[in-house]
Scaffold this active site. Sequence first.
Site, PDB file in Angstrom:
ATOM      1  NE  ARG A 182      -3.609  -2.484   0.021  1.00 34.87           N
ATOM      2  CZ  ARG A 182      -3.274  -3.618  -0.599  1.00 34.87           C
ATOM      3  NH1 ARG A 182      -2.146  -3.701  -1.285  1.00 34.87           N
ATOM      4  NH2 ARG A 182      -4.046  -4.680  -0.532  1.00 34.87           N
ATOM      5  CB  SER A 232      -9.290  -2.802   3.351  1.00 35.04           C
ATOM      6  OG  SER A 232      -9.596  -4.045   2.777  1.00 35.04           O
ATOM      7  CD  GLU A 302      -5.814  -0.759   2.298  1.00 31.83           C
ATOM      8  OE1 GLU A 302      -6.388  -1.062   1.254  1.00 31.83           O
ATOM      9  OE2 GLU A 302      -5.329  -1.616   3.070  1.00 31.83           O
TER      10      GLU A 302
END
Length: 311
Positions: A182, A232, A302
């Site tokens: 990420r 998420s 996130e």
Amino acid sequence: MHNSFSKKDFYNELQKRFPEVDFIFDEPMKKHTTFRIGGPADIYVEPSVSQVVPLIAFLKEADVPFMVIGNGSNLLVSDDGIEGVVVAIGKAMSEIIIDEANQTVTADAGAMLSSVANRAADAGLTGLEFASGIPGTIGGAVYMNAGAYGGEMKDVITSVQILKADGAVEEVSVDKLDLSYRHSALMENTGFVLSAKIQLAAGNVEEIKATIDDIRQKRIDKQPLNFPSAGSTFKRPEGYFAGKLIDDTGLRGYTVGGAQVSEKHCGFVINKSDATASDVLKLMKDVDEKVYEKFGVHLTPEVRIIGRNVN
């Protein structure tokens, strides 16, 4: 805004300088995020490939704050909206070119991952099936090295065309992007993706499509797709799964205002009923505190939190 123009004057100035571009004044960002949350952007625009470079150059020259977004699938926008200009890379920058001989796909930053994966599948190219269900654009996926079902963008990208902070357009190879979980080097500098080249392999069309269908079904079975969310909400802490930690802390269904920890998948915070960004931020803070209290593990967002007064 950081210049001598008022908002309205600058809007008029933009329309005069770029008559072929459609600028929208005070556009609600809830219309442009999958969370369906967010106050107004001072000015909102979806430029084409030929318009985006001169437009960004002008915004920099005028010293006006601007923010580049994709599909809005990983964003939580403040209730107070976004200062300056939101440049949305979308349908006007979404060309996909398949080179079957070299097994490559070149996709503009605004192309949806699902479209790219499906076009690759039609051409019998395998390697991008993991991305078929990610509800974002190529540009956003590179920016955050999106991944799912064992694959990540760093596995398939060979190079990216970037509009650099100084206004130059440059082709950058994947090893210069520092892609990790990420994360990409683009998060630390102000360049952004114009297009990406993806290297795939020859495969069997039926098998590729069967894998895509399987992934789609898993998402439907496991994720709360019937409610707006940003996917998420938290990154995976090393050695743990965020959703399991949240569930084991007893927070399944935990609600603040219109925001809720999904009862279907605790890794997702959903907009259950007209949630505000404040609801989501309070819920995320509560969840982090309670998980830390029980397991000694902090959860890192996130989702990208952007806009006025978010810190």
